[in-house]
Motif scaffolding. Structure first.
Motif, short mmCIF file in Angstrom:
data_model
loop_
_atom_site.label_atom_id
_atom_site.label_comp_id
_atom_site.label_asym_id
_atom_site.label_seq_id
_atom_site.Cartn_x
_atom_site.Cartn_y
_atom_site.Cartn_z
N ALA A 522 5.74 0.27 -6.68
CA ALA A 522 5.67 -0.67 -6.36
C ALA A 522 7.76 -0.59 -6.17
O ALA A 522 7.14 -1.65 -4.46
CB ALA A 522 5.70 -1.61 -6.45
N ALA A 526 6.85 0.67 -2.06
CA ALA A 526 6.67 -0.18 -1.31
C ALA A 526 7.20 -1.78 -0.50
O ALA A 526 7.08 -2.58 0.45
CB ALA A 526 5.36 -1.54 -2.38
N SER A 528 9.26 -4.00 -2.30
CA SER A 528 8.50 -5.36 -2.67
C SER A 528 9.95 -5.77 -3.05
O SER A 528 10.53 -5.16 -3.81
CB SER A 528 7.17 -5.45 -3.15
N GLY A 550 4.36 -5.49 -1.35
CA GLY A 550 5.45 -4.76 0.13
C GLY A 550 4.44 -4.30 0.94
O GLY A 550 3.68 -5.49 1.39
N SER A 588 -5.73 -1.96 -1.22
CA SER A 588 -4.00 -1.80 -0.59
C SER A 588 -4.68 -3.06 1.00
O SER A 588 -5.41 -2.39 1.41
CB SER A 588 -3.05 -1.08 -0.79
N THR A 594 -0.04 -4.69 -2.51
CA THR A 594 -0.80 -3.71 -3.35
C THR A 594 -1.67 -4.55 -4.59
O THR A 594 -0.33 -5.16 -4.88
CB THR A 594 -0.56 -2.65 -3.34
#
Length: 602
Positions: A522, A526, A528, A550, A588, A594
């Motif tokens: 992540a 991602a 995020s 994300g 996701s 996700t």
């Protein structure tokens, strides 16, 4: 007088056979029509059940999405993102309430029934308080956020949503299970009904063959014999001739009807003991590309142009013409195509010392092609799994080697250099110069603290002490805290059910590594800003959920790219969790986030 009685008996017999035949056709037609009505009805019912199960599954997803959005909104200080979050929450609540009302009370546009079983009614009654509590709390939370008021009350509302959300998911799982159970019962009932109709239809066909076709064949032969002898007495027996002509006309019509049915529905052929064709059905002729009016060939040559196959068929006819034979044959057609036949050879006695073979076939080519395709796909699947396991093994060895090199480099470049510096600093201390000695001692204290911190960091990466001392709960809380400090991301750990049970050390370290991998993915891929790690448990399952806000990804596309780093990451997760008999679920949505869920048996 006797001849008249015989003709009357024959007429009665044919009328009886005709009635049997018409009754058999009507019976088959009724069973086919009934079967189609049942199939169409059950298809509509299954479509409705599938939509209900789909909407029920979406209710679980929407409840989780609502919880996620509220948690994110509770920690988002930015007003623009806050307004977007409030709008998303409002849309989710509207859709969630509509779906729940449609499931509970029925909906004509969606095709949901308004009457449901007692079990489902009880389950909806049981889930309603939790649903209402979540909706009420979510609406109040949204209103508070819109007005910018009641920060403390918002925390209580979030807690209410979290507490009721887990209960709602469990009860919704029971509802989906009940829907699935009732749908399965409907399919089972339909299957049994279809089998009964099929058996009944086959029984009617068998009785039709035994009591209509065979008796009709014998009656027609006797009738033709009587007609030939009656022609010599035509002048003296005018009245009898008229009756015989009428019977003949009726018999020919029935024979034409029976012959048409056989010609167009069965692959059949009548063959003499020497292999020559007496008669071949029209449908069989079309399948074999053979015209009996243009050439006369033995049955083996009509069936296949290949000499080896012809010899096999001739041998079967020669050896089995008295006992009969049944089996599957693969033959080559005249256009080079492969044809599979389920063939039955039935010996028929025409007169004393005169017989023939009735050959009835079924074209099973499509079934055989399907079986070969299934075998090919199974072989490809096995080969794919072997190659996949080889890739996994090589990646595991590569990762172990990289991890060892990384640890060695950390110790050499970090701790090793600091220890060398510590050694040189100790050697350079001059006790006679107290002022410089005091400065160096202060520097050595700081250097010692850095060395201790480096050792602790390396030890934490290898095996966090919290995991061995206090268990997975403390280890994950420490992991979230440390990674939040190192990366600057907002990483939050929540123990929803106050789980504090110690598990097997192998299970705990695998759970820790899986969660660590999910958080690192992540952070790394991602992009995020918020990551939430939730730990919960039931009597049988420990569940860990890692959510991020994300950019998300296409799960199916990544899983197909097994040679990529992201594809192998998901594959390693699945392989590692199998070691502890657990399961991993990856959900996701592109540009939304996700969720990775680990379920491990306790």
């Amino acid at each position: 007088m006797k001849n008249g009685i015989k003709l009357s008996n024959d007429t009665f017999t044919f009328n009886k056979l005709r009635r049997f035949y018409i009754f058999a056709l009507l019976t088959i037609a009724v069973t086919v029509i009934l079967s189609q009505f049942l199939i169409q009805y059950n298809l509509e019912s299954q479509l409705s059940d599938s939509r209900i199960i789909n909407i029920s599954g979406r209710q679980r997803m929407l409840s989780q999405k609502l919880t996620k959005e509220i948690l994110i909104l509770n920690f988002v200080p930015n007003k623009d993102k806050k307004d977007e979050g409030i709008k998303r929450i409002n849309d989710i609540i509207t859709l969630w309430k509509f779906n729940q009302n449609a499931l509970e009370k029925g909906n004509d546009s969606l095709g949901f029934p308004k009457v449901m079983s007692k079990e489902l009614s009880h389950l909806f009654v049981a889930i309603k308080p939790n649903f209402d509590a979540i909706v009420t709390a979510a609406i109040q939370f949204k209103n508070n956020q819109t007005a910018g008021l009641y920060y403390k009350e918002n925390q209580e509302l979030v807690q209410i949503i979290l507490e009721n959300g887990d209960v709602f998911l469990n009860k919704m799982n029971q509802i989906v299970g009940e829907y699935d159970k009732e749908a399965h019962e409907k399919v089972t009932l339909q299957s049994k009904t279809e089998y009964f109709i099929l058996f009944f239809t086959l029984l009617v066909l068998l009785l039709e063959f035994l009591f209509i076709f065979k008796p009709t064949n014998k009656k027609v032969e006797n009738l033709i014999s009587k007609l030939l002898s009656s022609e010599k007495k035509a002048i003296k027996l005018a009245h009898d001739t008229e009756l015989i002509s009428e019977i003949k006309e009726n018999s020919v019509k029935e024979l034409k009807s029976l012959n048409y049915a056989m010609e167009n529905t069965l692959l059949y052929c009548r063959v003499a003991p020497d292999g020559s064709i007496i008669h071949i059905g029209e449908k069989f002729s079309k399948l074999l590309d053979y015209n009996p009016f243009l050439s006369e060939k033995p049955f083996a040559q009509v069936l296949t142009p290949i000499e080896k196959e012809q010899q096999l068929i001739e041998r079967i006819i020669s050896e089995k013409q008295r006992t009969g034979w049944q089996g599957e044959l693969s033959i080559s057609g005249r256009r080079g195509q492969s044809i599979w036949l389920d063939m039955s050879m039935v010996p028929v006695i025409i007169r004393k010392e005169e017989s023939e073979l009735l050959i009835i076939c079924f074209d099973i080519t499509e079934r055989k092609i399907a079986e070969e395709e299934v075998e090919r796909l199974n072989a490809e699947n096995i080969a794919d799994k072997i190659n996949q396991q080889k890739i996994i093994s090589s990646k595991i060895v590569e990762n172990q080697e990289n991890e060892q090199n990384r640890i060695a480099k950390e110790i050499h470049d970090g701790i090793g250099q600091m220890l060398t510096g510590l050694k040189f600093s100790l050697e350079s201390i001059d006790l006679n110069d107290k002022e410089k000695s005091a400065q160096k001692i202060e520097y050595l204290k700081k250097l010692s603290l850095d060395i201790i911190k480096g050792v602790r960091t390396a030890t934490f990466n290898l095996m966090p002490p919290e995991l061995s001392d206090h268990g997975i709960n403390s280890a994950l809380a420490k992991l979230a805290q440390e990674l939040s400090k190192l990366t600057g991301k907002n990483i939050l750990f929540i123990n929803k059910t106050n789980f504090d049970i110690r598990m097997d050390s192998l299970v705990e370290i695998n759970i820790y590594r899986l969660t660590q991998e999910a958080i690192n993915n992540a952070i790394k891929y991602a992009d995020s800003s918020h990551i939430v790690v939730q730990l919960s448990h039931s009597n049988a399952i420990l569940s860990i959920i890692v959510d991020d806000n994300g950019k998300g990804f296409d799960v199916s596309a990544v899983e197909k790219k097994r040679n990529s780093e992201s594809g192998m990451g998901l594959l390693f997760m699945k392989e590692r969790i199998q070691y502890i008999n657990g399961r991993v679920f990856v959900n996701s949505i592109v540009n939304e986030g996700t969720r990775i869920t680990f379920n491990i048996p306790i």
